[in-house]
Design a protein around this motif. Sequence first.
Motif, PDB file in Angstrom:
ATOM      1  N   PRO A 120      -2.706 110.458  59.486  1.00 24.41           N
ATOM      2  CA  PRO A 120      -2.091 111.293  60.496  1.00 24.41           C
ATOM      3  C   PRO A 120      -1.948 110.384  61.804  1.00 24.41           C
ATOM      4  N   SER A 121      -2.601 109.598  62.036  1.00 24.33           N
ATOM      5  CA  SER A 121      -2.244 108.660  63.271  1.00 24.33           C
ATOM      6  C   SER A 121      -1.055 107.688  62.879  1.00 24.33           C
ATOM      7  N   MET A 122      -0.950 107.259  61.839  1.00 18.29           N
ATOM      8  CA  MET A 122       0.467 106.321  61.551  1.00 18.29           C
ATOM      9  C   MET A 122       1.694 107.203  61.311  1.00 18.29           C
ATOM     10  N   THR A 123       1.459 108.445  61.005  1.00 24.10           N
ATOM     11  CA  THR A 123       2.503 109.375  60.983  1.00 24.10           C
ATOM     12  C   THR A 123       3.049 109.854  62.304  1.00 24.10           C
ATOM     13  N   GLY A 124       2.037 110.089  63.177  1.00 20.80           N
ATOM     14  CA  GLY A 124       2.542 110.216  64.644  1.00 20.80           C
ATOM     15  C   GLY A 124       3.234 109.250  65.243  1.00 20.80           C
ATOM     16  N   ILE A 125       2.543 107.934  65.045  1.00 17.75           N
ATOM     17  CA  ILE A 125       3.144 106.913  65.870  1.00 17.75           C
ATOM     18  C   ILE A 125       4.449 106.648  65.353  1.00 17.75           C
ATOM     19  N   ALA A 126       4.776 106.739  63.933  1.00 13.56           N
ATOM     20  CA  ALA A 126       6.008 106.293  63.404  1.00 13.56           C
ATOM     21  C   ALA A 126       6.962 107.379  63.620  1.00 13.56           C
ATOM     22  N   ARG A 127       6.880 108.662  63.625  1.00 18.12           N
ATOM     23  CA  ARG A 127       7.632 109.427  64.198  1.00 18.12           C
ATOM     24  C   ARG A 127       8.216 109.458  65.412  1.00 18.12           C
ATOM     25  N   SER A 128       7.481 108.588  66.471  1.00 20.06           N
ATOM     26  CA  SER A 128       7.823 108.428  67.767  1.00 20.06           C
ATOM     27  C   SER A 128       8.755 107.478  67.831  1.00 20.06           C
ATOM     28  N   MET A 129       8.861 106.690  66.785  1.00 21.36           N
ATOM     29  CA  MET A 129       9.694 105.369  66.914  1.00 21.36           C
ATOM     30  C   MET A 129      11.171 105.313  66.175  1.00 21.36           C
ATOM     31  N   SER A 130      11.913 104.733  66.951  1.00 22.31           N
ATOM     32  CA  SER A 130      13.398 104.712  66.410  1.00 22.31           C
ATOM     33  C   SER A 130      13.730 103.573  65.462  1.00 22.31           C
ATOM     34  N   ASP A 131      14.491 103.478  64.987  1.00 26.22           N
ATOM     35  CA  ASP A 131      14.725 102.404  63.932  1.00 26.22           C
ATOM     36  C   ASP A 131      14.708 100.989  64.564  1.00 26.22           C
ATOM     37  N   GLN A 132      15.242 100.865  65.833  1.00 23.36           N
ATOM     38  CA  GLN A 132      15.108  99.788  66.615  1.00 23.36           C
ATOM     39  C   GLN A 132      13.708  99.320  66.949  1.00 23.36           C
ATOM     40  N   ASP A 133      12.869 100.569  67.392  1.00 24.02           N
ATOM     41  CA  ASP A 133      11.313 100.236  67.652  1.00 24.02           C
ATOM     42  C   ASP A 133      10.872  99.570  66.501  1.00 24.02           C
ATOM     43  N   ILE A 134      11.122 100.117  65.234  1.00 23.51           N
ATOM     44  CA  ILE A 134      10.392  99.713  64.050  1.00 23.51           C
ATOM     45  C   ILE A 134      10.877  98.377  63.635  1.00 23.51           C
ATOM     46  N   ALA A 135      12.031  97.942  63.858  1.00 19.74           N
ATOM     47  CA  ALA A 135      12.626  96.373  63.520  1.00 19.74           C
ATOM     48  C   ALA A 135      11.918  95.606  64.457  1.00 19.74           C
ATOM     49  N   ASP A 136      11.880  95.938  65.702  1.00 19.28           N
ATOM     50  CA  ASP A 136      11.573  95.011  66.769  1.00 19.28           C
ATOM     51  C   ASP A 136       9.791  94.732  66.402  1.00 19.28           C
ATOM     52  N   VAL A 137       9.141  95.930  66.154  1.00 15.58           N
ATOM     53  CA  VAL A 137       7.859  95.681  65.954  1.00 15.58           C
ATOM     54  C   VAL A 137       7.303  94.749  64.448  1.00 15.58           C
ATOM     55  N   ALA A 138       8.304  95.073  63.569  1.00 18.35           N
ATOM     56  CA  ALA A 138       8.087  94.458  62.240  1.00 18.35           C
ATOM     57  C   ALA A 138       8.462  93.100  62.594  1.00 18.35           C
ATOM     58  N   ALA A 139       9.539  92.716  63.359  1.00 18.06           N
ATOM     59  CA  ALA A 139       9.831  91.086  63.485  1.00 18.06           C
ATOM     60  C   ALA A 139       8.728  90.519  64.368  1.00 18.06           C
ATOM     61  N   TYR A 140       8.430  91.236  65.166  1.00 17.74           N
ATOM     62  CA  TYR A 140       7.107  90.808  65.953  1.00 17.74           C
ATOM     63  C   TYR A 140       5.684  90.191  65.151  1.00 17.74           C
ATOM     64  N   TYR A 141       5.502  91.348  64.396  1.00 13.61           N
ATOM     65  CA  TYR A 141       4.234  91.036  63.568  1.00 13.61           C
ATOM     66  C   TYR A 141       4.528  90.211  62.307  1.00 13.61           C
ATOM     67  N   SER A 142       5.778  89.933  61.785  1.00 17.96           N
ATOM     68  CA  SER A 142       6.049  89.241  60.650  1.00 17.96           C
ATOM     69  C   SER A 142       6.052  87.739  61.215  1.00 17.96           C
ATOM     70  N   GLN A 143       6.089  87.440  62.584  1.00 16.87           N
ATOM     71  CA  GLN A 143       6.005  86.198  63.125  1.00 16.87           C
ATOM     72  C   GLN A 143       4.569  85.556  63.331  1.00 16.87           C
ATOM     73  N   GLN A 144       3.590  86.624  63.012  1.00 16.47           N
ATOM     74  CA  GLN A 144       2.168  86.385  63.352  1.00 16.47           C
ATOM     75  C   GLN A 144       1.500  85.454  62.106  1.00 16.47           C
ATOM     76  N   ASN A 145       0.337  84.684  62.579  1.00 16.42           N
ATOM     77  CA  ASN A 145      -0.271  84.359  61.251  1.00 16.42           C
ATOM     78  C   ASN A 145      -1.742  84.811  61.432  1.00 16.42           C
ATOM     79  N   SER A 146      -2.835  84.302  60.840  1.00 12.07           N
ATOM     80  CA  SER A 146      -4.092  84.715  60.832  1.00 12.07           C
ATOM     81  C   SER A 146      -4.833  84.567  62.269  1.00 12.07           C
ATOM     82  N   THR A 147      -4.364  83.280  62.980  1.00 16.83           N
ATOM     83  CA  THR A 147      -4.962  82.971  64.166  1.00 16.83           C
ATOM     84  C   THR A 147      -4.122  83.707  65.257  1.00 16.83           C
ATOM     85  N   THR A 148      -2.976  84.137  65.114  1.00 13.53           N
ATOM     86  CA  THR A 148      -2.354  84.650  66.242  1.00 13.53           C
ATOM     87  C   THR A 148      -2.179  86.212  65.912  1.00 13.53           C
ATOM     88  N   ALA A 149      -2.730  86.667  65.247  1.00 13.61           N
ATOM     89  CA  ALA A 149      -2.293  88.187  64.692  1.00 13.61           C
ATOM     90  C   ALA A 149      -3.254  89.111  65.500  1.00 13.61           C
TER      91      ALA A 149
END
Length: 119
Positions: free
Chosen positions: A88-117
């Motif tokens: 329920p929470s993830m569905t609501g959040i994802a439905r509020s996101m555009s394709d650009q929002d999703i791409a930006d968030v994915a790019a941000y988190y993909s650059q993280q590691n265990s110490t910066t996450a």
Amino acid sequence: MKKTLAPLVLAVFGSIASTSGSAAAAEVVGNPKAAAAKIEMCIGCHGIAGGYKTAFPEVYQVPKIGGQSAKYIEAALKSYRKGDRKHPSMTGIARSMSDQDIADVAAYYSQQNSTTAAR
């Protein structure tokens, strides 16, 4: 004259159609710097250190998404948005996101590691 004009008109319209089609099909590119203003809802669960668990909708361990592949994060968010993945929470959040929002968030988190996450 009419016979020579018809191919020219068709060529112009074909050129316009193919140009607008390629622009519409352009892939969305994630910008990790643009994600800073978009991750506030994410860090509420995914940014808590130390085996965080939540009890909604059932008890489960919240996954760390820092360091995950951008393609994986994008696919997961789009699956939540479409309804193929259920939470329920993830569905609501994802439905509020555009394709650009999703791409930006994915790019941000993909650059993280265990110490910066943590964020």
